[in-house]
Design a protein around this motif. Structure first.
Motif, PDB file in Angstrom:
ATOM      1  N   GLU A  53       0.827  -1.201   0.000  1.00  0.00           N
ATOM      2  CA  GLU A  53       0.000   0.000   0.000  1.00  0.00           C
ATOM      3  C   GLU A  53       0.870   1.263   0.000  1.00  0.00           C
ATOM      4  O   GLU A  53       0.503   2.271  -0.617  1.00  0.00           O
ATOM      5  CB  GLU A  53      -0.928  -0.001   1.218  1.00  0.00           C
ATOM      6  N   ALA A  54       2.014   1.206   0.690  1.00  0.00           N
ATOM      7  CA  ALA A  54       2.908   2.369   0.729  1.00  0.00           C
ATOM      8  C   ALA A  54       3.465   2.669  -0.656  1.00  0.00           C
ATOM      9  O   ALA A  54       3.507   3.828  -1.096  1.00  0.00           O
ATOM     10  CB  ALA A  54       4.045   2.127   1.723  1.00  0.00           C
ATOM     11  N   TYR A  55       3.889   1.607  -1.363  1.00  0.00           N
ATOM     12  CA  TYR A  55       4.406   1.812  -2.717  1.00  0.00           C
ATOM     13  C   TYR A  55       3.285   2.202  -3.685  1.00  0.00           C
ATOM     14  O   TYR A  55       3.476   3.059  -4.554  1.00  0.00           O
ATOM     15  CB  TYR A  55       5.105   0.546  -3.215  1.00  0.00           C
ATOM     16  N   LYS A  56       2.136   1.572  -3.515  1.00  0.00           N
ATOM     17  CA  LYS A  56       0.993   1.920  -4.352  1.00  0.00           C
ATOM     18  C   LYS A  56       0.596   3.379  -4.146  1.00  0.00           C
ATOM     19  O   LYS A  56       0.227   4.080  -5.100  1.00  0.00           O
ATOM     20  CB  LYS A  56      -0.182   0.999  -4.008  1.00  0.00           C
ATOM     21  N   TRP A 357       9.634   8.218  -0.656  1.00  0.00           N
ATOM     22  CA  TRP A 357       8.215   8.546  -0.437  1.00  0.00           C
ATOM     23  C   TRP A 357       7.506   7.428   0.315  1.00  0.00           C
ATOM     24  O   TRP A 357       6.671   7.685   1.172  1.00  0.00           O
ATOM     25  CB  TRP A 357       7.533   8.809  -1.776  1.00  0.00           C
ATOM     26  N   ALA A 358       7.858   6.188   0.002  1.00  0.00           N
ATOM     27  CA  ALA A 358       7.222   5.054   0.676  1.00  0.00           C
ATOM     28  C   ALA A 358       7.585   5.028   2.161  1.00  0.00           C
ATOM     29  O   ALA A 358       6.715   4.851   3.022  1.00  0.00           O
ATOM     30  CB  ALA A 358       7.631   3.742   0.003  1.00  0.00           C
ATOM     31  N   ILE A 359       8.875   5.212   2.485  1.00  0.00           N
ATOM     32  CA  ILE A 359       9.267   5.171   3.894  1.00  0.00           C
ATOM     33  C   ILE A 359       8.711   6.376   4.648  1.00  0.00           C
ATOM     34  O   ILE A 359       8.355   6.275   5.829  1.00  0.00           O
ATOM     35  CB  ILE A 359      10.805   5.082   4.045  1.00  0.00           C
ATOM     36  N   SER A 360       8.585   7.521   3.973  1.00  0.00           N
ATOM     37  CA  SER A 360       8.007   8.690   4.634  1.00  0.00           C
ATOM     38  C   SER A 360       6.546   8.433   5.011  1.00  0.00           C
ATOM     39  O   SER A 360       6.085   8.826   6.090  1.00  0.00           O
ATOM     40  CB  SER A 360       8.097   9.920   3.716  1.00  0.00           C
ATOM     41  N   ASP A 361       5.821   7.741   4.123  1.00  0.00           N
ATOM     42  CA  ASP A 361       4.428   7.399   4.407  1.00  0.00           C
ATOM     43  C   ASP A 361       4.334   6.476   5.621  1.00  0.00           C
ATOM     44  O   ASP A 361       3.511   6.689   6.525  1.00  0.00           O
ATOM     45  CB  ASP A 361       3.812   6.732   3.180  1.00  0.00           C
ATOM     46  N   LEU A 362       5.196   5.469   5.673  1.00  0.00           N
ATOM     47  CA  LEU A 362       5.158   4.515   6.782  1.00  0.00           C
ATOM     48  C   LEU A 362       5.595   5.161   8.092  1.00  0.00           C
ATOM     49  O   LEU A 362       5.039   4.882   9.156  1.00  0.00           O
ATOM     50  CB  LEU A 362       6.041   3.305   6.456  1.00  0.00           C
ATOM     51  N   VAL A 439      14.301  22.982   8.381  1.00  0.00           N
ATOM     52  CA  VAL A 439      15.145  23.111   7.191  1.00  0.00           C
ATOM     53  C   VAL A 439      16.501  22.453   7.435  1.00  0.00           C
ATOM     54  O   VAL A 439      17.050  21.774   6.559  1.00  0.00           O
ATOM     55  CB  VAL A 439      15.309  24.593   6.801  1.00  0.00           C
ATOM     56  N   PHE A 440      17.041  22.613   8.638  1.00  0.00           N
ATOM     57  CA  PHE A 440      18.314  21.970   8.988  1.00  0.00           C
ATOM     58  C   PHE A 440      18.198  20.446   8.883  1.00  0.00           C
ATOM     59  O   PHE A 440      19.035  19.788   8.257  1.00  0.00           O
ATOM     60  CB  PHE A 440      18.726  22.390  10.401  1.00  0.00           C
ATOM     61  N   GLY A 441      17.163  19.878   9.489  1.00  0.00           N
ATOM     62  CA  GLY A 441      16.992  18.432   9.450  1.00  0.00           C
ATOM     63  C   GLY A 441      16.779  17.922   8.045  1.00  0.00           C
ATOM     64  O   GLY A 441      17.349  16.898   7.641  1.00  0.00           O
ATOM     65  N   ASP A 442      15.959  18.629   7.278  1.00  0.00           N
ATOM     66  CA  ASP A 442      15.702  18.275   5.889  1.00  0.00           C
ATOM     67  C   ASP A 442      16.985  18.359   5.072  1.00  0.00           C
ATOM     68  O   ASP A 442      17.241  17.542   4.184  1.00  0.00           O
ATOM     69  CB  ASP A 442      14.634  19.210   5.327  1.00  0.00           C
ATOM     70  N   HIS A 443      17.799  19.354   5.385  1.00  0.00           N
ATOM     71  CA  HIS A 443      19.072  19.589   4.694  1.00  0.00           C
ATOM     72  C   HIS A 443      20.017  18.407   4.874  1.00  0.00           C
ATOM     73  O   HIS A 443      20.801  18.090   3.977  1.00  0.00           O
ATOM     74  CB  HIS A 443      19.701  20.864   5.282  1.00  0.00           C
ATOM     75  N   CYS A 444      19.962  17.757   6.030  1.00  0.00           N
ATOM     76  CA  CYS A 444      20.887  16.666   6.363  1.00  0.00           C
ATOM     77  C   CYS A 444      20.360  15.291   5.995  1.00  0.00           C
ATOM     78  O   CYS A 444      21.135  14.350   5.833  1.00  0.00           O
ATOM     79  CB  CYS A 444      21.181  16.661   7.865  1.00  0.00           C
ATOM     80  N   SER A 445      19.063  15.142   5.895  1.00  0.00           N
ATOM     81  CA  SER A 445      18.459  13.811   5.813  1.00  0.00           C
ATOM     82  C   SER A 445      18.694  13.142   4.463  1.00  0.00           C
ATOM     83  O   SER A 445      18.380  13.712   3.416  1.00  0.00           O
ATOM     84  CB  SER A 445      16.951  13.909   6.068  1.00  0.00           C
ATOM     85  N   PRO A 446      19.215  11.920   4.462  1.00  0.00           N
ATOM     86  CA  PRO A 446      19.405  11.205   3.196  1.00  0.00           C
ATOM     87  C   PRO A 446      18.100  10.748   2.558  1.00  0.00           C
ATOM     88  O   PRO A 446      18.092  10.370   1.398  1.00  0.00           O
ATOM     89  CB  PRO A 446      20.265   9.994   3.595  1.00  0.00           C
ATOM     90  N   ILE A 447      16.988  10.796   3.318  1.00  0.00           N
ATOM     91  CA  ILE A 447      15.700  10.399   2.744  1.00  0.00           C
ATOM     92  C   ILE A 447      14.841  11.601   2.387  1.00  0.00           C
ATOM     93  O   ILE A 447      13.673  11.451   2.049  1.00  0.00           O
ATOM     94  CB  ILE A 447      14.924   9.460   3.694  1.00  0.00           C
ATOM     95  N   SER A 448      15.407  12.795   2.438  1.00  0.00           N
ATOM     96  CA  SER A 448      14.676  14.005   2.056  1.00  0.00           C
ATOM     97  C   SER A 448      14.629  14.113   0.538  1.00  0.00           C
ATOM     98  O   SER A 448      15.646  13.936  -0.147  1.00  0.00           O
ATOM     99  CB  SER A 448      15.356  15.241   2.641  1.00  0.00           C
ATOM    100  N   ASP A 449      13.450  14.425  -0.009  1.00  0.00           N
ATOM    101  CA  ASP A 449      13.347  14.544  -1.463  1.00  0.00           C
ATOM    102  C   ASP A 449      14.184  15.703  -1.994  1.00  0.00           C
ATOM    103  O   ASP A 449      14.752  15.623  -3.085  1.00  0.00           O
ATOM    104  CB  ASP A 449      11.887  14.663  -1.918  1.00  0.00           C
ATOM    105  N   THR A 450      14.303  16.791  -1.223  1.00  0.00           N
ATOM    106  CA  THR A 450      15.130  17.917  -1.672  1.00  0.00           C
ATOM    107  C   THR A 450      16.595  17.509  -1.749  1.00  0.00           C
ATOM    108  O   THR A 450      17.306  17.886  -2.688  1.00  0.00           O
ATOM    109  CB  THR A 450      14.982  19.115  -0.715  1.00  0.00           C
ATOM    110  N   THR A 451      17.064  16.740  -0.772  1.00  0.00           N
ATOM    111  CA  THR A 451      18.437  16.250  -0.791  1.00  0.00           C
ATOM    112  C   THR A 451      18.658  15.338  -1.989  1.00  0.00           C
ATOM    113  O   THR A 451      19.680  15.430  -2.689  1.00  0.00           O
ATOM    114  CB  THR A 451      18.755  15.480   0.508  1.00  0.00           C
ATOM    115  N   ILE A 452      17.696  14.470  -2.244  1.00  0.00           N
ATOM    116  CA  ILE A 452      17.791  13.547  -3.382  1.00  0.00           C
ATOM    117  C   ILE A 452      17.827  14.314  -4.701  1.00  0.00           C
ATOM    118  O   ILE A 452      18.659  14.051  -5.578  1.00  0.00           O
ATOM    119  CB  ILE A 452      16.608  12.562  -3.370  1.00  0.00           C
ATOM    120  N   LEU A 453      16.952  15.303  -4.837  1.00  0.00           N
ATOM    121  CA  LEU A 453      16.875  16.048  -6.090  1.00  0.00           C
ATOM    122  C   LEU A 453      18.080  16.963  -6.291  1.00  0.00           C
ATOM    123  O   LEU A 453      18.465  17.237  -7.428  1.00  0.00           O
ATOM    124  CB  LEU A 453      15.573  16.849  -6.143  1.00  0.00           C
ATOM    125  N   SER A 454      18.681  17.447  -5.200  1.00  0.00           N
ATOM    126  CA  SER A 454      19.894  18.259  -5.331  1.00  0.00           C
ATOM    127  C   SER A 454      21.044  17.420  -5.876  1.00  0.00           C
ATOM    128  O   SER A 454      21.807  17.878  -6.738  1.00  0.00           O
ATOM    129  CB  SER A 454      20.281  18.866  -3.973  1.00  0.00           C
TER     130      SER A 454
END
Length: 520
Positions: A53-56, A357-362, A439-454
């Protein structure tokens, strides 16, 4: 296990494992499985169904297509195709040759990237994916590592958007401030005025931008970044040899010999103008009253704008291909090959985004953020320490969950309650601390979409980006934390800002006086 200390373990598993193994998908997969098991109390069949369901949910939500995620993925795909064609047509080489005559140094190349990142403030996704694409030819020419490029791009994405009232972030935050004001009967100022007053209190933004500027002009790097920069300077390889497969184009790809700078500028300009125009149009359609730039861009359908902007940019690039084809510089086979090359270059980002996105949902279902937010709410510390504590807690929540917006929504109402119960004058500083910490936490997180897209936009290995940026983000957070402590004890925003500025000067002196050889 939901909304308890146990809820911290799945994101911690994923984050620690990704840093230890450098295998992003494996690590995220472990986190996903652990979260599902915790939510279902170790019922295997229920866990499997929950993971499905998370992936769906990444693609289908509430019985219809999840257009936000799908449009973002399609935009990423089109950006890869545009990049491959720009290289094919010789636009990348021509732009690099043009700008190299004007940007003479590595410092200049990095400052140019920083300036671009500050100017493109309308949306963090748009910033992360496009600034790296534009700046990459220049930074490559000056032997700036892709890890350094990704750091500069990431440090001017969310940190700039969070203080820009005319942005997708600005309107969202203003809306949250408005709800806090209504809850606590704040009628002496509007939510927009409150947002503007918060800007100088967001110490992490100023610390992050200042740290980046100091690192650039001092020519001194530390931690894992130094290794990448030294490798780039000595060898000219901006990506470590064993990681070259993540580069955005095939090194054997044909390149037109008559390419012009317009072959890069025109597609990117079409992408920019179309996306911004569509953001304005979609926002205008959604706003019925009080139409102004803030409300219009705040109500814009960002994902749809990115999709259609990407389509315009892609079509424009194809038209330029036709021009080169008629000149005999490219062949029909080059068209198909470039489409495949561009699409393939973005497949790693596709997979990582879907898993993230799946792990963020869970993690949301597990209640990790709610548990941490409740700890803040129940704290009995003296109000002097509250902005500092809220800053740290927001940082940890965003780091663990990979979302700054989710952290805003969780903690801003709680920060308002704490301020109302202790010292109402701390309301805006507490809200600022939430924004800064998230913003600091998002900046560091390897599962952040902004970090991934950067990392995607800069064609940098994702974990290289995370590990090289983390020390710099921690330095910025340390400086911001000192600012919040000083503010808590003095009640002076100006003094807190002054401490941030003094700390940055101290950082520059420390880096340049240390017996560490500067990078040329």
């Amino acid at each position: 296990m939901v909304e308890t200390a146990w809820s911290l373990l799945p994101p911690i598993f994923a984050i620690v494992l990704v840093l230890l193994t450098r295998r992003v998908l494996l690590s995220l997969g472990v986190g996903i499985i652990a979260a599902a098991l915790f939510i279902t109390n170790y019922h295997m069949i229920d866990s499997i169904l929950l993971i499905w369901e998370a992936y769906k949910g990444v693609f289908v939500a509430d019985g219809s297509l999840n257009t936000w995620n799908i449009y973002i993925l399609l935009f990423v795909l089109m950006l890869g195709i545009i990049t491959a064609f720009v290289h094919l047509l010789g636009g990348t080489k021509a732009f690099g040759e043009w700008i190299i005559r004007r940007v003479k140094t590595r410092v200049g190349a990095q400052l140019m990237t920083m300036t671009l990142g500050i100017v493109v403030f309308l949306d963090d996704y748009f910033n992360s994916l496009t600034v790296g694409q534009i700046a990459r030819p220049v930074t490559d020419q000056h032997r700036v590592s892709r890890a350094k490029l990704a750091y500069i791009v990431d440090s001017t994405a969310a940190p700039i958007c969070v203080i820009a009232p005319i942005s997708s972030w600005g309107a969202y935050i203003i809306g949250l401030i408005g709800s806090v004001f209504v809850t606590h009967n704040i009628t002496t100022q509007s939510e927009l005025v409150g947002f503007l007053k918060i800007i100088p209190m967001n110490f992490y933004v100023w610390a992050a931008l200042g740290t980046m500027f100091v690192i650039i002009i001092s020519k001194v790097d530390f931690g894992a970044m130094r290794m990448h920069e030294q490798h780039a300077i000595k060898t000219g390889e901006v990506i470590k040899h064993q990681l070259k497969e993540i580069d955005s184009h095939d090194t054997n790809q044909h390149e037109s010999k008559v390419g012009k700078m317009s072959d890069l500028v025109i597609p990117i300009a079409a992408l920019f103008i179309a996306t911004i125009g569509l953001m304005y149009w979609t926002g205008s359609q959604s706003v019925t009253e009080s139409k102004n730039l803030i409300t219009i861009f705040g109500e814009a359908d960002v994902s749809k704008s990115l999709l259609y902007g990407g389509i315009v940019g892609t079509i424009t690039t194809f038209l330029l291909f036709i021009r080169h084809f008629k000149q005999g510089e490219v062949e029909k086979s080059h068209f198909v090959k470039s489409v495949i090359t561009g699409a393939k270059s973005m497949l790693p980002a596709f997979a990582i985004l879907i898993f993230a996105w799946a792990i963020s949902d869970l993690i949301g279902q597990l209640g990790t953020g709610l548990y941490l937010a409740e700890l803040v709410h129940q704290s009995n510390l003296h109000f002097w320490f509250l902005p500092f504590i809220v800053f740290l807690m927001a940082g940890f929540i965003a780091f663990a969950t990979g979302t700054s917006w989710g952290s805003f929504a969780l903690l801003m109402p709680i920060a308002g309650q704490i301020a109302a119960a202790t010292e109402i004058d701390l309301l805006l500083p507490m809200l600022a601390a939430v924004l800064a910490g998230a913003v600091f936490g998002d900046h560091c997180s390897p599962i952040s979409d902004t970090t991934i897209l950067s990392s995607t936009g800069s064609s940098c290995h994702h974990i290289d980006h995370v590990t090289t940026q983390l020390p710099y983000a921690l330095v910025s957070a340390g400086i911001a934390g000192i600012g919040y402590l000083v503010f808590g004890f003095t009640g002076s925003v100006l003094l807190g800002l002054a401490i941030v500025g003094i700390s940055l000067v101290g950082l520059y002196i420390f880096l340049t006086k240390k017996p560490v050889k500067k990078l040329s």
